[in-house]
Design a protein around this motif. Structure first.
Motif, mmCIF file in Angstrom:
data_model
loop_
_atom_site.group_PDB
_atom_site.id
_atom_site.type_symbol
_atom_site.label_atom_id
_atom_site.label_comp_id
_atom_site.label_asym_id
_atom_site.label_seq_id
_atom_site.Cartn_x
_atom_site.Cartn_y
_atom_site.Cartn_z
ATOM 1 N N LEU A 104 0.856 -1.184 0.000
ATOM 2 C CA LEU A 104 0.000 0.000 0.000
ATOM 3 C C LEU A 104 0.888 1.228 0.000
ATOM 4 O O LEU A 104 1.694 1.427 0.908
ATOM 5 C CB LEU A 104 -0.907 -0.014 1.235
ATOM 6 C CG LEU A 104 -1.931 1.123 1.349
ATOM 7 C CD1 LEU A 104 -2.959 1.024 0.231
ATOM 8 C CD2 LEU A 104 -2.618 1.079 2.711
ATOM 9 N N ILE A 105 0.751 2.038 -1.046
ATOM 10 C CA ILE A 105 1.575 3.238 -1.198
ATOM 11 C C ILE A 105 0.705 4.455 -0.915
ATOM 12 O O ILE A 105 -0.249 4.732 -1.643
ATOM 13 C CB ILE A 105 2.174 3.332 -2.611
ATOM 14 C CG1 ILE A 105 2.959 2.062 -2.945
ATOM 15 C CG2 ILE A 105 3.059 4.566 -2.740
ATOM 16 C CD1 ILE A 105 3.469 2.010 -4.377
ATOM 17 N N LYS A 106 1.012 5.171 0.160
ATOM 18 C CA LYS A 106 0.276 6.381 0.521
ATOM 19 C C LYS A 106 1.065 7.589 0.038
ATOM 20 O O LYS A 106 2.230 7.761 0.418
ATOM 21 C CB LYS A 106 0.063 6.456 2.035
ATOM 22 C CG LYS A 106 -0.711 5.277 2.602
ATOM 23 C CD LYS A 106 -0.866 5.399 4.115
ATOM 24 C CE LYS A 106 -1.620 4.218 4.698
ATOM 25 N NZ LYS A 106 -1.767 4.320 6.174
ATOM 26 N N PRO A 110 -1.101 10.614 -5.943
ATOM 27 C CA PRO A 110 -1.074 9.237 -6.432
ATOM 28 C C PRO A 110 -0.922 9.112 -7.929
ATOM 29 O O PRO A 110 -0.433 8.106 -8.430
ATOM 30 C CB PRO A 110 -2.428 8.666 -5.981
ATOM 31 C CG PRO A 110 -3.151 9.740 -5.288
ATOM 32 C CD PRO A 110 -2.321 10.964 -5.237
ATOM 33 N N GLY A 111 -1.353 10.142 -8.674
ATOM 34 C CA GLY A 111 -1.217 10.087 -10.127
ATOM 35 C C GLY A 111 0.227 9.911 -10.562
ATOM 36 O O GLY A 111 0.511 9.229 -11.558
ATOM 37 N N LEU A 112 1.163 10.503 -9.807
ATOM 38 C CA LEU A 112 2.581 10.364 -10.153
ATOM 39 C C LEU A 112 3.109 8.981 -9.782
ATOM 40 O O LEU A 112 4.091 8.516 -10.355
ATOM 41 C CB LEU A 112 3.397 11.450 -9.442
ATOM 42 C CG LEU A 112 3.106 12.889 -9.882
ATOM 43 C CD1 LEU A 112 3.951 13.875 -9.086
ATOM 44 C CD2 LEU A 112 3.381 13.054 -11.380
ATOM 45 N N VAL A 113 2.461 8.326 -8.810
ATOM 46 C CA VAL A 113 2.848 6.951 -8.474
ATOM 47 C C VAL A 113 2.349 6.002 -9.563
ATOM 48 O O VAL A 113 3.029 5.048 -9.942
ATOM 49 C CB VAL A 113 2.271 6.544 -7.103
ATOM 50 C CG1 VAL A 113 2.695 5.114 -6.752
ATOM 51 C CG2 VAL A 113 2.719 7.514 -6.018
ATOM 52 N N ILE A 114 1.163 6.270 -10.065
ATOM 53 C CA ILE A 114 0.583 5.418 -11.104
ATOM 54 C C ILE A 114 1.307 5.614 -12.426
ATOM 55 O O ILE A 114 1.612 4.655 -13.130
ATOM 56 C CB ILE A 114 -0.922 5.725 -11.245
ATOM 57 C CG1 ILE A 114 -1.648 5.348 -9.942
ATOM 58 C CG2 ILE A 114 -1.523 4.974 -12.432
ATOM 59 C CD1 ILE A 114 -3.066 5.830 -9.870
ATOM 60 N N GLY A 115 1.609 6.868 -12.778
ATOM 61 C CA GLY A 115 2.303 7.161 -14.028
ATOM 62 C C GLY A 115 1.362 7.188 -15.217
ATOM 63 O O GLY A 115 0.204 6.769 -15.137
ATOM 64 N N GLN A 116 1.855 7.701 -16.316
ATOM 65 C CA GLN A 116 1.050 7.799 -17.525
ATOM 66 C C GLN A 116 0.640 6.404 -17.998
ATOM 67 O O GLN A 116 1.472 5.548 -18.228
ATOM 68 C CB GLN A 116 1.811 8.528 -18.617
ATOM 69 C CG GLN A 116 0.952 8.855 -19.831
ATOM 70 C CD GLN A 116 1.698 9.750 -20.818
ATOM 71 O OE1 GLN A 116 2.897 9.943 -20.722
ATOM 72 N NE2 GLN A 116 0.973 10.307 -21.775
ATOM 73 N N ASN A 131 2.245 -6.347 -5.585
ATOM 74 C CA ASN A 131 1.107 -5.724 -6.262
ATOM 75 C C ASN A 131 0.831 -4.382 -5.592
ATOM 76 O O ASN A 131 0.355 -4.338 -4.466
ATOM 77 C CB ASN A 131 -0.124 -6.640 -6.168
ATOM 78 C CG ASN A 131 -1.302 -6.085 -6.933
ATOM 79 O OD1 ASN A 131 -1.132 -5.383 -7.915
ATOM 80 N ND2 ASN A 131 -2.506 -6.385 -6.464
ATOM 81 N N PRO A 132 1.103 -3.255 -6.270
ATOM 82 C CA PRO A 132 0.942 -1.958 -5.613
ATOM 83 C C PRO A 132 -0.526 -1.497 -5.597
ATOM 84 O O PRO A 132 -1.239 -1.632 -6.584
ATOM 85 C CB PRO A 132 1.774 -0.998 -6.481
ATOM 86 C CG PRO A 132 2.496 -1.857 -7.478
ATOM 87 C CD PRO A 132 1.704 -3.116 -7.604
ATOM 88 N N GLU A 133 -0.945 -0.970 -4.460
ATOM 89 C CA GLU A 133 -2.219 -0.270 -4.345
ATOM 90 C C GLU A 133 -1.907 1.139 -3.857
ATOM 91 O O GLU A 133 -1.164 1.314 -2.883
ATOM 92 C CB GLU A 133 -3.163 -0.961 -3.361
ATOM 93 C CG GLU A 133 -4.502 -0.260 -3.210
ATOM 94 C CD GLU A 133 -5.403 -0.899 -2.183
ATOM 95 O OE1 GLU A 133 -6.311 -0.207 -1.685
ATOM 96 O OE2 GLU A 133 -5.198 -2.080 -1.857
ATOM 97 N N VAL A 134 -2.455 2.131 -4.529
ATOM 98 C CA VAL A 134 -2.094 3.514 -4.244
ATOM 99 C C VAL A 134 -3.293 4.247 -3.661
ATOM 100 O O VAL A 134 -4.407 4.159 -4.184
ATOM 101 C CB VAL A 134 -1.623 4.239 -5.526
ATOM 102 C CG1 VAL A 134 -1.047 5.610 -5.179
ATOM 103 C CG2 VAL A 134 -0.587 3.399 -6.266
ATOM 104 N N VAL A 135 -3.068 4.976 -2.550
ATOM 105 C CA VAL A 135 -4.123 5.799 -1.970
ATOM 106 C C VAL A 135 -3.574 7.207 -1.743
ATOM 107 O O VAL A 135 -2.372 7.397 -1.538
ATOM 108 C CB VAL A 135 -4.660 5.223 -0.647
ATOM 109 C CG1 VAL A 135 -5.312 3.872 -0.869
ATOM 110 C CG2 VAL A 135 -3.570 5.129 0.412
ATOM 111 N N ARG A 136 -4.485 8.164 -1.760
ATOM 112 C CA ARG A 136 -4.112 9.561 -1.580
ATOM 113 C C ARG A 136 -4.095 9.915 -0.089
ATOM 114 O O ARG A 136 -5.007 9.557 0.659
ATOM 115 C CB ARG A 136 -5.121 10.460 -2.292
ATOM 116 C CG ARG A 136 -4.799 11.948 -2.220
ATOM 117 C CD ARG A 136 -5.929 12.784 -2.818
ATOM 118 N NE ARG A 136 -6.329 12.288 -4.112
ATOM 119 C CZ ARG A 136 -5.681 12.521 -5.249
ATOM 120 N NH1 ARG A 136 -4.584 13.241 -5.225
ATOM 121 N NH2 ARG A 136 -6.116 12.013 -6.382
ATOM 122 N N THR A 137 -3.064 10.619 0.353
ATOM 123 C CA THR A 137 -3.086 11.216 1.685
ATOM 124 C C THR A 137 -3.712 12.590 1.549
ATOM 125 O O THR A 137 -3.244 13.418 0.778
ATOM 126 C CB THR A 137 -1.667 11.336 2.267
ATOM 127 O OG1 THR A 137 -0.823 12.027 1.342
ATOM 128 C CG2 THR A 137 -1.077 9.964 2.521
#
Length: 636
Positions: A104-106, A110-116, A131-137
């Motif tokens: 879990l990546i906080k 998050p858009g920059l973690v996901i990338g284009q 398996n990355p899961e991204v959430v916004r702080t």
């Protein structure tokens, strides 16, 4: 899967679609998602087309999970993630969950973690095998968001078992052919409040909403009728949005044995928890026995399966659900049910606002098919036309200036979710552009916390506002004029006796909460203004005051009612409602293509549902109904 044969068949189907060089260790459903466990998660990530190909072939949402032991160590993975993800993403924390191979990546962005097109997140999977899961702080700290996320993290193992059970039920084979669908009205017909319906097929029973009725203690949905009972046999619950007249009594289901899923959007999940816990708190303070406990609120949160706008989701063997933006409050949705294999489509509008507002894009009404619609009618009377937004905002600014010139205070009863944030944007802009004097704006009740939840989910807000919130220095909700009231009675007395200011306070219909203190403190002074900007339901104190009553009863400390005479100026400004007015409701239907064959007008008083029903029939030649509670309609 309902048996080993089905499990074997599913594995074979996946194995046939996956290139031979990729491992498939196990396959299982978890809720609506198909999860593939593999020793070659990195190779799956390198093939950017494989997930899309699989999802298209199997017509399911796909998640890839690494088999434990095939990933990099958490320390190695953390170093790689920080190296791959741009610093501007501002990663706040990483949580590794080895049992499901997930990190879990906080992050603030998050858009920059996901990338284009997901390029960065694929690179993470390729390099580390997690398996990355991204959430916004959130830019504003939210105890609700933190508590919900932490609770779901603690319950991951139990929640995974729950999702496996749900997945088996969803993807079983229907026992009966789908040759009918029924809708039973359990509330909110010829009235506003206690929204609740049962959608029934030959195989499936789904509850849509389960709310209370503002200002009418004890009037709850008719959950005891045979169409709804027994509650443990409900297959699913769908929640359109978090307002208490739609969500307040959902935890009651878990008190009486329901343990299935609740489908709603992610922000609605968080908001419903906030509002339900406050609902319990208010009941306790007013000496009423709460209908359920905080443990049942937690159960509801744990059993929620969030789905995004536009995601077609299997929720039963013979029912697919798609949620669409309803434009009403954060995360509010119109629920589109596709029943059977193209047999019938039923749309529950929820509460809708068709035109865009400062907060939200307008409601979606573009459905491939919608033979039947259950439609809100709050402002369905012939003359229910709200003032244009610009005119409404100008009137609010005028009232504030006039009150300020009298050295008075403006107090605005407001719903914590929706109208408060709309007004915050109006007031922030008016002060920034010197259209009203700069003065403190006090937020009382849950408004500040609800606002923080809005900033956690900017993707659900109107396009331009979303861009502003994603850059903290442009976040209008964080303007220095806003102050939280957290000092209790002493702080309120100090504010009331101080310099001119604006107070936004719950409850929006003056049915309890801190607004009662402000009435007592500010109501007797003619220099102050009580400004209504939201719908006041029949039977509420807000409706009585808005209708001209100045003698009101307040609950005293001894438990006895105390009489209070309001000498303050009382004003109402329409145009800020989260509901479409009569013109908006008509336009919502007019611009649907194709239009429904049948509309049930609900969530409005007797006149509103009757007059809107007649108008839609006359204008668009649609069969319409003005149902009563406890009616059942069979389609087709």
């Amino acid at each position: 899967m309902s048996d080993d044969t089905n499990a074997s068949d599913l594995y074979d189907r996946v194995r046939n679609e996956v290139p031979s060089e990729l491992d498939v260790t196990d396959v299982q459903y978890e809720g609506p998602d198909l999860v593939i466990y593999t020793e070659t998660a990195r190779e799956f990530a390198r093939d950017s087309d494989i997930l899309g190909t699989l999802a298209h072939a199997l017509r399911k949402r796909i998640t890839i999970r690494p088999v434990p032991g095939t990933q990099s160590s958490p320390d190695e993975a953390e170093a790689v993630i920080h190296d791959v993800v741009p610093d501007d993403a501002k990663i706040q924390d990483l949580e590794f969950h080895s049992s499901i191979g997930e990190v879990l990546i906080k992050a603030e962005k998050p858009g920059l973690v996901i990338g284009q097109r997901g390029s960065t997140i694929r690179e993470i999977s390729q390099e580390v095998g997690w398996n990355p899961e991204v959430v916004r702080t959130p830019p504003m700290e939210s105890s609700t968001v933190d508590n919900v996320r932490n609770y779901l993290t603690q319950e991951r193992a139990e929640r995974r078992d729950f999702l496996v059970d749900v997945g088996e039920q969803i993807h079983g084979t229907p026992e009966n052919d789908v040759d009918w669908v029924r809708v039973t009205t359990l509330g909110c017909c010829r009235e506003v409040g206690r929204a609740s319906f049962v959608l029934h097929t030959p195989n499936t029973k789904i509850l849509v909403d389960c709310g209370d009725k503002p200002g009418a203690e004890g009037e709850v949905p008719y959950l005891h009728v045979p169409e709804a009972m027994p509650l443990p046999e409900l297959d699913a619950v769908v929640l359109t949005h978090a307002h208490l007249d739609h969500s307040a009594l959902l935890p009651l289901l878990f008190k009486y044995g329901y343990d299935g899923p609740i489908y709603t959007t992610e922000p609605t999940r968080d908001l419903m928890g906030l509002l339900q816990l406050d609902y319990l708190d208010v009941a306790s303070k007013e000496g009423r026995t709460p209908p359920y406990s905080s443990e049942q609120v937690r159960q509801a949160i744990k059993h929620t399966i969030p789905i995004g706008y536009g995601d077609v989701t299997d929720i039963a063997p013979d029912v697919k659900l798609t949620m669409h933006n309803a434009g009403h409050i954060l995360g509010s949705a119109t629920a589109h049910f596709h029943v059977g294999n193209g047999f019938h489509n039923v749309v529950f509008s929820g509460d809708v606002h068709y035109e865009p507002t400062r907060l939200f894009n307008g409601a979606v009404n573009d459905f491939p098919r919608a033979e039947t619609m259950i439609m809100e009618s709050t402002y369905g009377r012939r003359n229910d036309y709200q003032t244009e937004t610009e005119e409404s905002e100008a009137r609010v600014r005028q009232i504030i200036r006039e009150t300020y010139d009298r050295d008075g205070t403006v107090v605005i009863p407001a719903f914590a979710v929706g109208r408060s944030q709309e007004l915050m944007l109006v007031l922030e802009e008016a002060m920034r552009e010197d259209e009203i004097p700069t003065m403190p704006i006090y937020l009382d009740g849950m408004i500040r916390e609800a606002t923080a939840i809005h900033t956690a989910y900017p993707e659900y807000l109107r396009d331009g506002l979303r861009r502003r919130i994603l850059h903290e220095d442009e976040n209008p909700f964080m303007a220095e004029q806003f102050h939280q009231v957290d000092g209790g009675g002493a702080m309120r007395e100090e504010i009331a006796s101080g310099e001119p200011c604006i107070i936004l306070s719950t409850s929006g219909m003056v049915t309890g909460g801190p607004i009662m203190s402000w009435l007592e403190l500010l109501g007797p002074d003619a220099d102050n203004t009580l400004l209504f900007v939201g719908y006041q339901a029949e039977g509420t104190l807000g409706r009585r005051i808005e209708s001209g009553r100045t003698e009101v009863s307040l609950e005293g400390g001894s438990g006895r009612a105390e009489r209070l005479t309001l000498y303050c100026r009382i004003e109402s400004v329409s145009g800020f409602s989260g509901h479409a007015d009569r013109a908006g409701l008509e336009q919502y239907v007019e611009e649907m293509n194709p239009r429904p064959e049948r509309i049930l007008c609900v969530h409005g008083d007797d006149q509103a549902t009757d007059q809107l029903s007649s108008a839609l029939y006359q204008q668009y030649d649609i069969r319409t109904h003005q149902p009563k509670n406890l009616e059942t309609f069979r389609f087709p």
